[in-house]
Design a protein around this motif. Structure first.
Motif, mmCIF file in Angstrom:
data_model
loop_
_atom_site.group_PDB
_atom_site.id
_atom_site.type_symbol
_atom_site.label_atom_id
_atom_site.label_comp_id
_atom_site.label_asym_id
_atom_site.label_seq_id
_atom_site.Cartn_x
_atom_site.Cartn_y
_atom_site.Cartn_z
ATOM 1 N N THR A 119 5.068 101.485 -2.162
ATOM 2 C CA THR A 119 5.056 100.077 -2.566
ATOM 3 C C THR A 119 5.571 99.178 -1.448
ATOM 4 O O THR A 119 4.949 98.161 -1.105
ATOM 5 C CB THR A 119 5.907 99.889 -3.828
ATOM 6 O OG1 THR A 119 5.382 100.716 -4.884
ATOM 7 C CG2 THR A 119 5.898 98.437 -4.273
ATOM 8 N N LEU A 120 6.722 99.549 -0.866
ATOM 9 C CA LEU A 120 7.300 98.730 0.199
ATOM 10 C C LEU A 120 6.381 98.658 1.418
ATOM 11 O O LEU A 120 6.286 97.619 2.077
ATOM 12 C CB LEU A 120 8.666 99.289 0.606
ATOM 13 C CG LEU A 120 9.787 99.159 -0.428
ATOM 14 C CD1 LEU A 120 11.052 99.852 0.066
ATOM 15 C CD2 LEU A 120 10.074 97.705 -0.747
ATOM 16 N N SER A 121 5.709 99.778 1.722
ATOM 17 C CA SER A 121 4.851 99.805 2.898
ATOM 18 C C SER A 121 3.633 98.905 2.748
ATOM 19 O O SER A 121 3.007 98.530 3.743
ATOM 20 C CB SER A 121 4.394 101.239 3.190
ATOM 21 O OG SER A 121 3.495 101.696 2.189
ATOM 22 N N HIS A 122 3.270 98.553 1.499
ATOM 23 C CA HIS A 122 2.114 97.699 1.261
ATOM 24 C C HIS A 122 2.499 96.252 0.967
ATOM 25 O O HIS A 122 1.648 95.443 0.606
ATOM 26 C CB HIS A 122 1.273 98.261 0.111
ATOM 27 C CG HIS A 122 0.488 99.482 0.495
ATOM 28 N ND1 HIS A 122 1.056 100.736 0.573
ATOM 29 C CD2 HIS A 122 -0.818 99.632 0.844
ATOM 30 C CE1 HIS A 122 0.132 101.611 0.946
ATOM 31 N NE2 HIS A 122 -1.007 100.973 1.116
ATOM 32 N N VAL A 123 3.777 95.932 1.107
ATOM 33 C CA VAL A 123 4.237 94.552 1.003
ATOM 34 C C VAL A 123 4.548 94.074 2.421
ATOM 35 O O VAL A 123 5.523 94.535 3.020
ATOM 36 C CB VAL A 123 5.485 94.434 0.115
ATOM 37 C CG1 VAL A 123 5.967 92.982 0.063
ATOM 38 C CG2 VAL A 123 5.195 94.954 -1.288
ATOM 39 N N PRO A 124 3.724 93.202 2.984
ATOM 40 C CA PRO A 124 3.882 92.840 4.402
ATOM 41 C C PRO A 124 5.287 92.403 4.782
ATOM 42 O O PRO A 124 5.779 92.749 5.856
ATOM 43 C CB PRO A 124 2.875 91.703 4.573
ATOM 44 C CG PRO A 124 1.826 91.977 3.541
ATOM 45 C CD PRO A 124 2.557 92.554 2.363
ATOM 46 N N SER A 125 5.940 91.664 3.921
ATOM 47 C CA SER A 125 7.271 91.147 4.274
ATOM 48 C C SER A 125 8.363 92.203 4.170
ATOM 49 O O SER A 125 9.496 91.981 4.618
ATOM 50 C CB SER A 125 7.623 89.969 3.360
ATOM 51 O OG SER A 125 7.645 90.373 1.993
#
Length: 401
Positions: A365-371
């Motif tokens: 999930t974190l890796s697919h959130v640009p920020s």
């Protein structure tokens, strides 16, 4: 054009990640007062199946570095990239683990109650995020890697003119000599350095006490990574030819280590008997690494679903590694008040499964959130065709060092 992607490295990383999570799940339950002997013995047996975790990530870190940068590296861009993709996430998660422990204490909210000194110590000697010590160790490897790359190129230039037989003999001699020297270092570490620490004053005493944080204590695995990177096809062939022998050595050492731990423990099992910095543990780790590498090569054309699953886990395992101890803490918050007599084995397996799923889910999930992608290693972009996108990450943490 970048170098071609080596599939088995990502798959091996997925296996190592699961081994690390299993080790820390076992550590959560095996020392509880209400555990029964049968559960202690079973968890000890499983524990010795997972000892390859950290050294495998040392090996993978080295093989990726030598594979990508062995022919030359610009020092400051190289260090900057490593800092951004590895050390910055370490700083972030160190703060998260520190806050997790401290914000729930009343003293934290009082004036002067914030122990900032303990946060500073976590940046050098991680204890709360116990797995983060590995980042401290591997950053040392990055700092000195350009020097190692020069040695790597020098050795290759001397071996390349030789015929295949002489070259193979020379490489085996290098492995044998460095292996013997490394065994001597481990012997001193396990049997002698404890007494040295008591006799010497600071700072030598603390340096010896925290020797597991030093990249020198894992030097042989860097040599293995360099040998693999120098000739991947030859390494694959060796691992497959050695399968029967690596399997036999692993089985023999597995029995011996289990016996040593049970014999050397009192009422409570002492898994520290099987520390990484012990000669017999080193033997089983090398045998298991060669065994798993060979088995992965055999599986490639026959078990595509399984190998694709391992590869997916490997791609997101750096973030999973950073966060998995926090997931175990959350599960332990529920399980520690419970009376688990007779069920420690079951709860260990459940904790392992939930931690793997939750950790990889958070990392994905974190890796697919640009920020937020930087929190798990500067993003996990899809690899382009024909390029190498192996993230040079490193994992594990013996809570039971």
């Amino acid at each position: 054009m970048g170098k071609s992607r080596i599939e088995e490295w990502t798959q091996l990383r997925g296996l190592a990640f699961m081994a690390i999570v299993m080790q820390h799940s076992i550590a959560e339950y095996i020392y509880r007062a209400d555990i029964q002997p049968a559960d202690s013995i079973m968890l000890t047996m499983i524990y010795h199946l997972t000892r390859f975790g950290t050294p495998t990530f040392v090996f993978l870190s080295a093989v990726l570095m030598f594979y990508k940068y062995g022919e030359g590296v610009r020092y400051f861009p190289f260090i900057r990239k490593r800092f951004e993709s590895v050390y910055v996430p370490f700083l972030f998660w160190t703060l998260i683990y520190w806050l997790y422990v401290h914000v729930f204490t009343p003293q934290f909210w009082q004036i002067g109650g914030r122990d900032w000194g303990s946060l500073l110590r976590e940046l050098f000697i991680p204890q709360i995020g116990y797995q983060l010590w590995f980042i401290i160790m591997i950053v040392q490897f990055y700092i000195f890697f350009p020097i190692m790359a020069v040695i790597y190129r020098s050795v290759r230039s001397r071996l390349e003119p030789l015929n295949e037989k002489r070259r193979n003999q020379s490489v085996l001699a290098i492995i044998a000599v460095t292996g013997i020297l490394y065994m001597m270092l481990l012997y001193l570490s396990y049997y002698q350095m404890g007494s040295w620490s008591e006799k010497l004053g600071n700072p030598w005493s603390e340096m010896i006490q925290y020797r597991s944080y030093s990249f020198l204590m894992y030097g042989f695995y860097f040599v293995m990574g360099a040998v693999c990177a120098a000739n991947i096809e030859k390494w694959r062939t060796w691992c497959m030819k050695l399968l029967p022998w690596s399997g036999l050595v692993f089985l023999g050492m597995y029995i011996k280590m289990g016996y040593d731990v049970i014999r050397g423990s009192g009422e409570v099992v002492n898994l520290n008997i099987s520390t990484y910095l012990k000669p017999s543990t080193f033997i089983i780790i090398v045998a298991q690494m060669l065994l798993l590498y060979g088995l992965l090569m055999l599986l490639q054309p026959h078990s595509r679903k399984f190998t694709r699953l391992l590869a997916w886990m490997g791609r997101y395992s750096f973030g999973g590694y950073l966060v998995h101890a926090l997931v175990i803490y959350a599960i332990a918050y529920i399980t520690r008040p419970l009376d688990l007599g007779g069920y420690h084995m079951l709860f260990t397996l459940l904790t392992f499964i939930l931690t793997v799923l939750a950790s990889l889910g958070i990392s994905y999930t974190l890796s697919h959130v640009p920020s937020l992608s930087w929190t798990v290693g500067a993003g996990r972009r899809k690899p382009r065709q024909g390029t190498s996108q192996e993230s040079e990450f490193r994992k594990e943490a013996p809570a039971l060092r």
